[in-house]
Design a protein around this motif. Structure first.
Motif, mmCIF file in Angstrom:
data_model
loop_
_atom_site.group_PDB
_atom_site.id
_atom_site.type_symbol
_atom_site.label_atom_id
_atom_site.label_comp_id
_atom_site.label_asym_id
_atom_site.label_seq_id
_atom_site.Cartn_x
_atom_site.Cartn_y
_atom_site.Cartn_z
ATOM 1 N N GLU A 115 0.809 -1.222 0.000
ATOM 2 C CA GLU A 115 0.000 0.000 0.000
ATOM 3 C C GLU A 115 0.847 1.278 0.000
ATOM 4 N N PRO A 116 1.709 1.449 -1.005
ATOM 5 C CA PRO A 116 2.532 2.663 -1.055
ATOM 6 C C PRO A 116 1.726 3.935 -1.286
ATOM 7 N N MET A 117 0.503 3.830 -1.821
ATOM 8 C CA MET A 117 -0.309 5.018 -2.093
ATOM 9 C C MET A 117 -1.051 5.531 -0.854
ATOM 10 N N ALA A 118 -1.049 4.753 0.216
ATOM 11 C CA ALA A 118 -1.842 5.108 1.393
ATOM 12 C C ALA A 118 -1.446 6.476 1.935
ATOM 13 N N GLY A 119 -2.419 7.371 2.058
ATOM 14 C CA GLY A 119 -2.198 8.678 2.641
ATOM 15 C C GLY A 119 -1.628 9.715 1.707
ATOM 16 N N GLU A 146 -3.096 13.878 -5.916
ATOM 17 C CA GLU A 146 -1.908 14.324 -6.645
ATOM 18 C C GLU A 146 -0.689 13.486 -6.280
ATOM 19 N N GLY A 147 -0.546 13.174 -4.992
ATOM 20 C CA GLY A 147 0.576 12.346 -4.572
ATOM 21 C C GLY A 147 0.518 10.961 -5.193
ATOM 22 N N LYS A 187 -0.852 10.200 -8.043
ATOM 23 C CA LYS A 187 -0.507 10.325 -9.462
ATOM 24 C C LYS A 187 1.005 10.390 -9.658
ATOM 25 N N ARG A 188 1.684 11.159 -8.796
ATOM 26 C CA ARG A 188 3.138 11.276 -8.922
ATOM 27 C C ARG A 188 3.818 9.940 -8.652
ATOM 28 N N LEU A 189 3.357 9.243 -7.597
ATOM 29 C CA LEU A 189 3.979 7.962 -7.277
ATOM 30 C C LEU A 189 3.662 6.920 -8.344
ATOM 31 N N THR A 190 2.470 6.978 -8.919
ATOM 32 C CA THR A 190 2.117 6.063 -10.012
ATOM 33 C C THR A 190 3.069 6.239 -11.180
ATOM 34 N N THR A 191 3.355 7.484 -11.529
ATOM 35 C CA THR A 191 4.290 7.759 -12.621
ATOM 36 C C THR A 191 5.678 7.235 -12.289
ATOM 37 N N VAL A 213 0.829 -4.476 -3.418
ATOM 38 C CA VAL A 213 -0.434 -4.603 -2.703
ATOM 39 C C VAL A 213 -1.023 -3.200 -2.591
ATOM 40 N N GLU A 214 -2.226 -3.004 -3.101
ATOM 41 C CA GLU A 214 -2.754 -1.643 -3.157
ATOM 42 C C GLU A 214 -4.282 -1.657 -3.214
ATOM 43 N N HIS A 215 -4.887 -0.710 -2.455
ATOM 44 C CA HIS A 215 -6.346 -0.547 -2.488
ATOM 45 C C HIS A 215 -6.794 0.503 -3.494
ATOM 46 N N ASP A 216 -5.868 1.350 -3.945
ATOM 47 C CA ASP A 216 -6.193 2.393 -4.931
ATOM 48 C C ASP A 216 -6.329 1.727 -6.293
ATOM 49 N N MET A 217 -7.578 1.443 -6.674
ATOM 50 C CA MET A 217 -7.791 0.682 -7.895
ATOM 51 C C MET A 217 -7.448 1.468 -9.141
ATOM 52 N N ASP A 218 -7.530 2.793 -9.099
ATOM 53 C CA ASP A 218 -7.087 3.592 -10.250
ATOM 54 C C ASP A 218 -5.605 3.345 -10.496
ATOM 55 N N ALA A 219 -4.814 3.336 -9.413
ATOM 56 C CA ALA A 219 -3.382 3.074 -9.537
ATOM 57 C C ALA A 219 -3.130 1.645 -10.009
ATOM 58 N N VAL A 220 -3.859 0.691 -9.451
ATOM 59 C CA VAL A 220 -3.687 -0.714 -9.840
ATOM 60 C C VAL A 220 -3.963 -0.904 -11.325
#
Length: 249
Positions: A174-178, A182-183, A185-189, A203-210
């Motif tokens: 869950e690196p996207m947590a919190g 915008e954050g 999106k930057r980490l996804t890139t 492992v991630e709950h942010d389905m847009d990122a997944v």
């Protein structure tokens, strides 16, 4: 993408009557992001602990670059090339951002941690640490006390620490947590570019990122993998929709 860097074979783990992992087999291949998703309580964190070395499976095997690492602890697996970030931060909150990353670089070099303060003056270690901070966008916070960072910034710092290990494969919980929109999106890139350096089990709950990142997705429900496939495969799978994605879309 046929080279397997990280693999579990028939991994199982029980806590009393609760079977948290049920005969789980999955792999991570060179150049890819393989996402592991599932509802809360599915057993994702338990599986990640078994892969990273914090928890020993009752049965099954964990392989890193084809070598059996099932009996190795977290530190030993890190030295073998497994970089990881955790759902719960393992950072030294009283130290500065730069000190945390230098500590990671020191560990990557195999030096005893009792020598870490003199290591702050080591130009090679500082260079590695500063490069990692620049890559995650924290170069302006090098002298900031880690406790003063936002939750999202701490996640970025964890990634920077992992980068100093120059890992052969990443496990990210869950690196996207919190991070916020915008954050994230930057980490996804950033992660999108990182896969060519080392593949990522995510492992991630942010389905847009997944859905934006994953080459493959495995879905874990009640400790068992019920499906593995491409984003399109998983979106169209009726069992997955009933168990998980129906709540997301």
């Amino acid at each position: 993408m046929t080279d397997v860097l990280l693999e579990t074979r028939n991994v199982s783990k029980s806590f009393g009557a609760l079977q948290a992992s049920k005969d789980v087999s999955l792999d991570l291949r060179a150049g890819e992001i393989h996402a592991l998703i599932g509802p809360n309580g599915a057993g994702k964190s338990t599986l990640i602990k078994q892969i990273a070395g914090g928890l020993k499976p009752d049965a099954g095997t964990v392989l890193l670059q084809g070598q059996d690492v099932t009996g190795l602890n977290t530190a030993a697996r890190a030295k073998r090339g497994l970089g990881r970030t955790f759902q719960i931060s393992a950072l030294a909150m009283e130290d500065t951002v730069l000190q945390n990353v230098v500590l990671g670089a020191l560990g990557a070099g195999g030096s005893p941690f009792r020598f870490w303060k003199p290591a702050l003056k080591n130009p090679d270690l500082r260079e590695v640490a500063e490069e990692a901070l620049t890559r995650v966008g924290l170069q302006d916070h090098a002298t900031t006390c880690t406790a003063e960072l936002s939750h999202g910034q701490r996640r970025q710092l964890e990634v920077a620490v992992a980068l100093t290990l120059k890992p052969k494969a990443f496990v990210m919980d869950e690196p996207m947590a919190g991070l916020g929109t915008e954050g994230s999106k930057r980490l996804t890139t950033f992660l999108d570019g990182l896969r060519s350096e080392a593949p990522i089990l995510l492992v991630e709950h942010d389905m847009d990122a997944v859905f934006a990142l994953a080459d493959r997705i495995s879905v874990l429900v009640y400790g068992a993998v019920i499906a593995t496939g491409t984003v399109a495969d998983i979106r169209a799978n009726p069992d997955v929709r009933a168990a998980y994605l129906g709540d997301e879309e």
